[in-house]
Design a protein around this motif. Sequence first.
Motif, PDB file in Angstrom:
ATOM      1  N   GLU A 185      56.468 -10.624 168.101  1.00  0.00           N
ATOM      2  CA  GLU A 185      55.836 -11.929 168.105  1.00  0.00           C
ATOM      3  C   GLU A 185      55.471 -12.422 166.707  1.00  0.00           C
ATOM      4  OE1 GLU A 185      55.429 -14.050 170.563  1.00  0.00           O
ATOM      5  OE2 GLU A 185      56.551 -12.666 171.823  1.00  0.00           O
ATOM      6  N   GLU A 186      55.128 -11.523 165.800  1.00  0.00           N
ATOM      7  CA  GLU A 186      54.662 -11.929 164.490  1.00  0.00           C
ATOM      8  C   GLU A 186      55.764 -11.781 163.443  1.00  0.00           C
ATOM      9  OE1 GLU A 186      51.181  -9.831 163.455  1.00  0.00           O
ATOM     10  OE2 GLU A 186      49.971 -10.630 165.119  1.00  0.00           O
ATOM     11  N   ILE A 187      55.968 -12.851 162.668  1.00  0.00           N
ATOM     12  CA  ILE A 187      56.959 -12.824 161.592  1.00  0.00           C
ATOM     13  C   ILE A 187      56.230 -13.126 160.295  1.00  0.00           C
ATOM     14  CG2 ILE A 187      59.040 -13.883 160.656  1.00  0.00           C
ATOM     15  CD1 ILE A 187      59.832 -14.609 163.492  1.00  0.00           C
ATOM     16  N   ASN A 188      56.295 -12.199 159.369  1.00  0.00           N
ATOM     17  CA  ASN A 188      55.662 -12.384 158.065  1.00  0.00           C
ATOM     18  C   ASN A 188      56.616 -13.194 157.179  1.00  0.00           C
ATOM     19  OD1 ASN A 188      54.646 -12.030 155.408  1.00  0.00           O
ATOM     20  ND2 ASN A 188      53.529 -10.226 156.106  1.00  0.00           N
ATOM     21  N   LEU A 189      56.221 -14.431 156.893  1.00  0.00           N
ATOM     22  CA  LEU A 189      57.093 -15.311 156.115  1.00  0.00           C
ATOM     23  C   LEU A 189      57.291 -14.815 154.687  1.00  0.00           C
ATOM     24  CD1 LEU A 189      55.841 -18.824 157.290  1.00  0.00           C
ATOM     25  CD2 LEU A 189      57.815 -17.534 158.095  1.00  0.00           C
ATOM     26  N   VAL A 190      56.251 -14.195 154.139  1.00  0.00           N
ATOM     27  CA  VAL A 190      56.385 -13.649 152.787  1.00  0.00           C
ATOM     28  C   VAL A 190      57.421 -12.532 152.768  1.00  0.00           C
ATOM     29  CG1 VAL A 190      55.189 -12.501 150.899  1.00  0.00           C
ATOM     30  CG2 VAL A 190      54.033 -14.297 152.195  1.00  0.00           C
ATOM     31  N   SER A 191      57.343 -11.677 153.771  1.00  0.00           N
ATOM     32  CA  SER A 191      58.321 -10.584 153.870  1.00  0.00           C
ATOM     33  C   SER A 191      59.725 -11.140 154.029  1.00  0.00           C
ATOM     34  CB  SER A 191      57.978  -9.680 155.056  1.00  0.00           C
ATOM     35  OG  SER A 191      56.669  -9.174 154.935  1.00  0.00           O
ATOM     36  N   LEU A 192      59.851 -12.172 154.858  1.00  0.00           N
ATOM     37  CA  LEU A 192      61.158 -12.789 155.064  1.00  0.00           C
ATOM     38  C   LEU A 192      61.687 -13.398 153.767  1.00  0.00           C
ATOM     39  CD1 LEU A 192      63.428 -13.704 156.917  1.00  0.00           C
ATOM     40  CD2 LEU A 192      62.055 -15.708 157.508  1.00  0.00           C
ATOM     41  N   MET A 193      60.813 -14.032 153.008  1.00  0.00           N
ATOM     42  CA  MET A 193      61.242 -14.657 151.755  1.00  0.00           C
ATOM     43  C   MET A 193      61.756 -13.608 150.768  1.00  0.00           C
ATOM     44  SD  MET A 193      59.009 -16.796 148.948  1.00  0.00           S
ATOM     45  CE  MET A 193      58.217 -15.274 148.406  1.00  0.00           C
ATOM     46  N   PHE A 194      61.014 -12.528 150.618  1.00  0.00           N
ATOM     47  CA  PHE A 194      61.454 -11.496 149.673  1.00  0.00           C
ATOM     48  C   PHE A 194      62.709 -10.792 150.176  1.00  0.00           C
ATOM     49  CE2 PHE A 194      57.106 -11.733 147.896  1.00  0.00           C
ATOM     50  CZ  PHE A 194      57.453 -11.836 146.560  1.00  0.00           C
ATOM     51  N   THR A 195      62.875 -10.697 151.483  1.00  0.00           N
ATOM     52  CA  THR A 195      64.101 -10.118 152.030  1.00  0.00           C
ATOM     53  C   THR A 195      65.305 -10.972 151.636  1.00  0.00           C
ATOM     54  OG1 THR A 195      62.886  -9.192 153.900  1.00  0.00           O
ATOM     55  CG2 THR A 195      65.273  -9.391 154.131  1.00  0.00           C
ATOM     56  N   VAL A 196      65.129 -12.299 151.717  1.00  0.00           N
ATOM     57  CA  VAL A 196      66.198 -13.206 151.296  1.00  0.00           C
ATOM     58  C   VAL A 196      66.460 -13.059 149.800  1.00  0.00           C
ATOM     59  CG1 VAL A 196      66.842 -15.636 151.062  1.00  0.00           C
ATOM     60  CG2 VAL A 196      65.747 -14.845 153.155  1.00  0.00           C
ATOM     61  N   LEU A 197      65.392 -12.938 149.003  1.00  0.00           N
ATOM     62  CA  LEU A 197      65.572 -12.776 147.563  1.00  0.00           C
ATOM     63  C   LEU A 197      66.327 -11.496 147.231  1.00  0.00           C
ATOM     64  CD1 LEU A 197      62.114 -13.971 146.158  1.00  0.00           C
ATOM     65  CD2 LEU A 197      64.303 -15.170 146.045  1.00  0.00           C
ATOM     66  N   HIS A 198      66.031 -10.417 147.975  1.00  0.00           N
ATOM     67  CA  HIS A 198      66.750  -9.164 147.729  1.00  0.00           C
ATOM     68  C   HIS A 198      68.238  -9.294 148.042  1.00  0.00           C
ATOM     69  CE1 HIS A 198      63.637  -6.459 146.472  1.00  0.00           C
ATOM     70  NE2 HIS A 198      62.848  -6.808 147.479  1.00  0.00           N
ATOM     71  N   ARG A 199      68.563 -10.248 148.930  1.00  0.00           N
ATOM     72  CA  ARG A 199      69.974 -10.436 149.303  1.00  0.00           C
ATOM     73  C   ARG A 199      70.568 -11.629 148.561  1.00  0.00           C
ATOM     74  NH1 ARG A 199      71.147  -8.063 154.163  1.00  0.00           N
ATOM     75  NH2 ARG A 199      73.305  -8.481 153.527  1.00  0.00           N
ATOM     76  N   TYR A 200      70.078 -11.866 147.336  1.00  0.00           N
ATOM     77  CA  TYR A 200      70.539 -13.047 146.598  1.00  0.00           C
ATOM     78  C   TYR A 200      72.031 -13.003 146.305  1.00  0.00           C
ATOM     79  CZ  TYR A 200      70.462 -10.176 142.318  1.00  0.00           C
ATOM     80  OH  TYR A 200      70.676  -9.219 141.372  1.00  0.00           O
TER      81      TYR A 200
END
Length: 489
Positions: free
Chosen positions: A15-30
């Motif tokens: 139910e809970e999605i950490n947007l900060v975690s999602l953002m850094f995950t995207v950055l790691h996959r730049y």
Amino acid sequence: MTENQTSYSSYEQEEEINLVSLMFTVLHRYRLVLAATLICAVVLGAGMGVHTAMSDSVSEDAQASYDTAMADYRKKQANYEAAVRQYDLDIASNEKSQRDTEYSIQNAQEYAENSVLNSLDPYNVWVARADLYVTTNYQIMPGSSYQNPDRTVSVLSAYASLLSNSVTLSEVAEEFGMKERYLRELVTVKSDPDTRLLSITVMSGNETTANSILDAMLDHINSLKENITASVGSHTISTIARNSCSTISTDLRDTKKANSDQLISMQDQLSNLKISRDQLDEQFEATKQEWEAISEPVLETVKLSTTVAKYGLIGALVGFVLACGIVFVQFLAQGKVYSAKELRDTCRLSILGVLTTPAAKKIGKLDRKIRKAEGRPDGSREEEMLRLTAATIATRTPDAKNLLVTGDLPIEQLNGLADALARSEALAGRKVTAAGSVLTCASTVPEAHAADAIILAADCACSRYELVNDQNEQLHQLGKTILGCIVYE
């Protein structure tokens, strides 16, 4: 951990999605994001460029509309150029008229200021007049077929001409301190062949000046007589009448009024010319602004460069969104452990220590900066963190002699962690072993049963919340409680 606790943790994770975690995950996959962005930009831009190059870029309707618009544009251009030429002609004519009018006004003002005649009061004009009689003693010879010519008329004409010429008038004008042109207006010389009279009339503002000028003119008669006698013939000239009087000159009044009216008319004309010049400028400025507001028609063709750039940008945006979407789906679908803090909150496990994942030791500078922004360990305090972790374990299990390190990590990584803990001063004398995940390795079950304390290891590079929960539950069913978790970030 109870079954209810496990279910609750899984539900919370879903139910809970950490947007900060999602953002850094995207950055790691730049790299993936950039690759997808470039590929989509190139593919879509090049594809639409080829399509545009192969298609007819100008339709018949567009060509017809362009031809009509261009014809109208050229007509307006010709009208504007004609307006410019006419404006130049009108301005030149206006400026010439202004110069001529200003010159005339200047002359009229100068005349009004300096003319003696113009300064006279038409209701009090002094007129001095002298009538002179000219005779040549001509006689007709009776009985003679040849008669000598009568030169009286020629003598009169000679006097009238010489008294009225510039030489005589200039000399007289100089005596009275005025210009010859202004004296000429005051002096009138007439000759009458029938009566053989020569009349000299002088106008002035007072009697004395009128008589003085008349005297000067009469003096010149004496100087002219010798010359006329030599060139025309002998003669006798004598004054038969002279008088002076004050009179009213309606002609002078009318002349002064005409001069004043003419000066006012010229001044009005100059004002009108200046107004006309301003109007010409305003009209031309309006025409110029109207022309400048018109733009030359452009044939609406599909420009290849514009098409490639536009669709390349669209492709880049699509690729970026698509790559971010893939990373987002993977983030949700894989359920990998993001950080020690989230593992603690999600799986309700105590964190014994946080170490640097082996994969992080081989990354580049940009990846290191991203990890630093996340607050992940950079490996500089690895030894200190191992000692802290060992001290924490020793404090929590003072009586445990046999410690087991397990988890869903590669066995080599587990063995390395167990050896590092065993070498620490805090766990000296204790046995620290490693075993694979209790979910996949059967030999782990008896080892876990024999262990005094179980330490779970998780790596953010490969561990998932679901497997961590399953291991926790499986060990709980074996009657064992996990002391805590060591997390590789």
